[in-house]
Design an enzyme around this catalytic site. Structure first.
Site, PDB file in Angstrom:
ATOM      1  N   ASP A  38      -3.936  53.437  32.273  1.00  0.00           N
ATOM      2  CA  ASP A  38      -4.780  54.629  32.050  1.00  0.00           C
ATOM      3  C   ASP A  38      -4.129  55.961  32.423  1.00  0.00           C
ATOM      4  O   ASP A  38      -3.475  56.058  33.462  1.00  0.00           O
ATOM      5  CB  ASP A  38      -6.040  54.594  32.932  1.00  0.00           C
ATOM      6  CG  ASP A  38      -6.679  53.236  33.033  1.00  0.00           C
ATOM      7  OD1 ASP A  38      -6.287  52.337  32.296  1.00  0.00           O
ATOM      8  OD2 ASP A  38      -7.595  53.096  33.868  1.00  0.00           O
ATOM      9  N   GLU A 218     -15.836  50.729  32.683  1.00  0.00           N
ATOM     10  CA  GLU A 218     -14.787  51.381  33.471  1.00  0.00           C
ATOM     11  C   GLU A 218     -14.597  52.812  32.949  1.00  0.00           C
ATOM     12  O   GLU A 218     -15.089  53.169  31.882  1.00  0.00           O
ATOM     13  CB  GLU A 218     -13.446  50.645  33.314  1.00  0.00           C
ATOM     14  CG  GLU A 218     -13.485  49.169  33.676  1.00  0.00           C
ATOM     15  CD  GLU A 218     -12.131  48.475  33.544  1.00  0.00           C
ATOM     16  OE1 GLU A 218     -11.724  47.816  34.495  1.00  0.00           O
ATOM     17  OE2 GLU A 218     -11.492  48.583  32.477  1.00  0.00           O
TER      18      GLU A 218
HETATM   19  C1  FRU Z   1      -8.842  50.303  33.383  1.00  0.00           C
HETATM   20  C2  FRU Z   1      -8.606  49.953  34.828  1.00  0.00           C
HETATM   21  C3  FRU Z   1      -9.418  50.850  35.726  1.00  0.00           C
HETATM   22  C4  FRU Z   1      -8.662  50.793  37.010  1.00  0.00           C
HETATM   23  C5  FRU Z   1      -7.238  50.714  36.528  1.00  0.00           C
HETATM   24  C6  FRU Z   1      -6.340  49.893  37.400  1.00  0.00           C
HETATM   25  O1  FRU Z   1      -7.790  50.086  32.534  1.00  0.00           O
HETATM   26  O2  FRU Z   1      -8.917  48.586  35.034  1.00  0.00           O
HETATM   27  O3  FRU Z   1     -10.766  50.473  35.831  1.00  0.00           O
HETATM   28  O4  FRU Z   1      -8.893  51.893  37.817  1.00  0.00           O
HETATM   29  O5  FRU Z   1      -7.270  50.169  35.245  1.00  0.00           O
HETATM   30  O6  FRU Z   1      -5.015  49.967  36.987  1.00  0.00           O
END
Ligand code: FRU
Length: 506
Positions: A38, A218
């Protein structure tokens, strides 16, 4: 003097070689080496855009999550900087936001100047009898994001939960406080908190469950978006990541349109309405930039990948890249307000010689396009369909490999077909014909804006009303491009094409 010049030349060559590996996107951000997922903490401050991102400093699969960092003057040319927030004492730095604390509400800013404050999830993995813990935390920078200090009194928000993450924080002028939207992934809820100082958060409200709930929620993002290009009429968009179980399988994102009064988000639509930000397989956890000048259109950027196969994609020495930055709007449609996305205006600075063509003889067009072939370009086509049943752009094509962006009028369907796109065997979930509903346009005109960048294809149809983002791994030299039609020829085809130069070559 000669030594300095020689070193400079070497550095330039190294940069060019590093950003020229097979499949390496030329105008999308990807880290020089290692894994990213992300985007995090997108913020504009003091003339610079900051892109932080989930990053593993130690390898090309997920792990040791830290915030990588890059800056850009224009959202297009990025310079990678050292890791901003490293994993420390076994606590990983998960997704979050960065805000500009103009008035030093946090007390972290020095010399009477604004500072940057990051709000992130600290993730402590399960160990022995202690379950996984996710909490919300702060770090700040007084030197334009170059160095960061984690707040000694972290965490600032702790529900003693294993899944409680991805705070999106912004300043709400109406209620004169910071707002945080943060996910309870398994409950399919977004919690809203308010704080005067980024440190003392009180719960304001909850949103959800609603829309699609087949996986974890998320990466929430709440953003005020202009309606029909108006500078005064706006509505809020609450965008939420869903993994797995999104529309095209694996990870994807939905959004809700509604009102936010400083305390509560209220959707305009019944809870069952499900709207998708992107109909491709490969756009996840998109965030918007904080700190943009007032009245500037919101800009969003996402991770161009899917958790189904992100760890297996055949790139090296990096894994993961971002979408192009996209300007957001809302458009009035008979079904209600819908999100529209367009590549950020700055992308046109990379355009090379413009090629235009209009007419009816598609063979003539394809002959002209042969000489234009390439693997990093922007293609715009405006097709008056007439009685044509199907129109297809075959991209990144050579021999038995091609990727199709097509429209089927009878089915009312836009599609990206990458079943023959080249290297597809690394995951059973990769080869796919990916579809988006797009009813036959009342005007009879199909407008496609397609961005191709070696291993990425982004389609913006009907002025951005439908976006599709998909990866493809074609063989080397798969540079052909042609238009294929089925049934009677379209009444008229207009094409504009620009090669896009590499943003890494300075
Ligand atoms: C989404 C996620 C988020 C988390 C991050 C961890 O892709 O799972 O929810 O903060 O990636 O790398």
């Amino acid at each position: 003097m000669f030594k300095t010049l020689a070193l400079l030349a070497l550095a330039t060559l190294t940069t060019q070689a590093q950003y020229n590996e097979p499949y390496r996107p030329q105008y999308h951000f990807s880290p020089k080496t290692n894994w990213t997922n992300d985007p995090n903490g997108l913020v504009f401050f003091d003339g610079e855009y900051h892109l932080f991102y989930q990053y593993n400093p130690q390898g090309d699969t997920w792990g040791h999550m830290s915030w990588g960092h890059a800056v850009s003057p224009d959202l297009i040319h990025w310079q990678e900087l050292p890791v901003a927030l490293p994993e420390e004492n076994g606590v990983m730095i998960f997704t979050g936001s960065t805000v500009v604390d103009e008035h030093n509400t946090s007390g972290f800013c020095t010399e009477g100047k604004a500072c940057l404050v990051a709000v992130y999830t600290g993730h402590t993995p399960k160990s022995g009898a202690s379950p996984t813990l996710q909490t919300q935390n702060l770090a700040w920078s007084n030197d334009r994001g170059r160095t960061w200090t984690k707040f000694a009194a972290n965490p600032v928000l702790d529900l003693r939960m294993s899944d409680f993450r991805d705070p999106h924080v912004f300043w709400h002028p109406g209620s004169r406080r910071w707002i945080m939207a943060v996910a309870l992934p398994d409950e399919h809820k977004i919690l809203f908190y308010g704080a005067p100082d980024l440190k003392h958060w009180s719960k304001l409200s909850e949103f959800g469950p609603a829309g699609a709930t087949s996986g974890q929620w998320e990466c929430p993002t709440l953003v005020e978006v202009p309606v029909d290009g108006s500078s005064t009429r706006t509505r809020f968009v609450l965008k939420i990541g869903l993994n797995p179980g999104a529309l095209q399988g694996g990870s994807g994102e939905q959004y809700f349109v509604g009102a936010f009064d400083g305390t509560k988000f209220t959707s305009d639509n019944p809870p069952a309405t499900t709207l998708w930000t992107d109909y491709g397989k490969d756009c996840y956890c998109a965030l918007v930039f904080n700190g943009l000048p007032r009245n500037q259109t919101p800009v969003m950027l996402g991770w161009l990948n899917n958790w189904q196969y992100a760890a297996k994609v055949p790139t090296s020495p990096w894994r993961g890249q971002m979408t192009v930055p996209r300007q957001l709007g809302l458009k009035t449609t008979p079904a209600g307000l819908r999100l529209v996305q367009q590549p950020a205006a700055g992308l046109s600075s990379l355009r090379g010689d413009r090629f235009t063509w209009s007419g009816q003889n598609v063979q003539e067009l394809n002959t002209a396009l042969q000489a234009k072939a390439g693997d990093s370009y922007e293609l715009q086509s405006t097709i008056t369909l007439g009685d044509a049943q199907k129109v297809e752009w075959k991209l990144l094509a050579a021999g038995n490999a091609w990727t199709t962006v097509g429209y089927d009028k009878a089915k009312g369907e836009l599609y990206v077909d990458r079943t023959h796109s080249g290297n597809t065997g690394f995951s059973k979930d990769f080869p796919a014909r990916i579809t988006a509903p797009l009813p036959a346009p009342a005007t009879g005109i199909l407008k496609l804006r397609i961005l191709v960048d070696r291993s990425t294809v982004e389609v913006f149809a009907q002025d951005g009303l439908v976006a599709m983002t998909d990866l493809a791994y074609p063989p080397a030299g798969a540079n052909n491009l042609e238009l294929v039609t089925a049934g009677p020829a379209p009444r008229r085809v207009e094409v504009e094409f620009w090669p896009l130069t590499s943003a890494w070559r300075r």
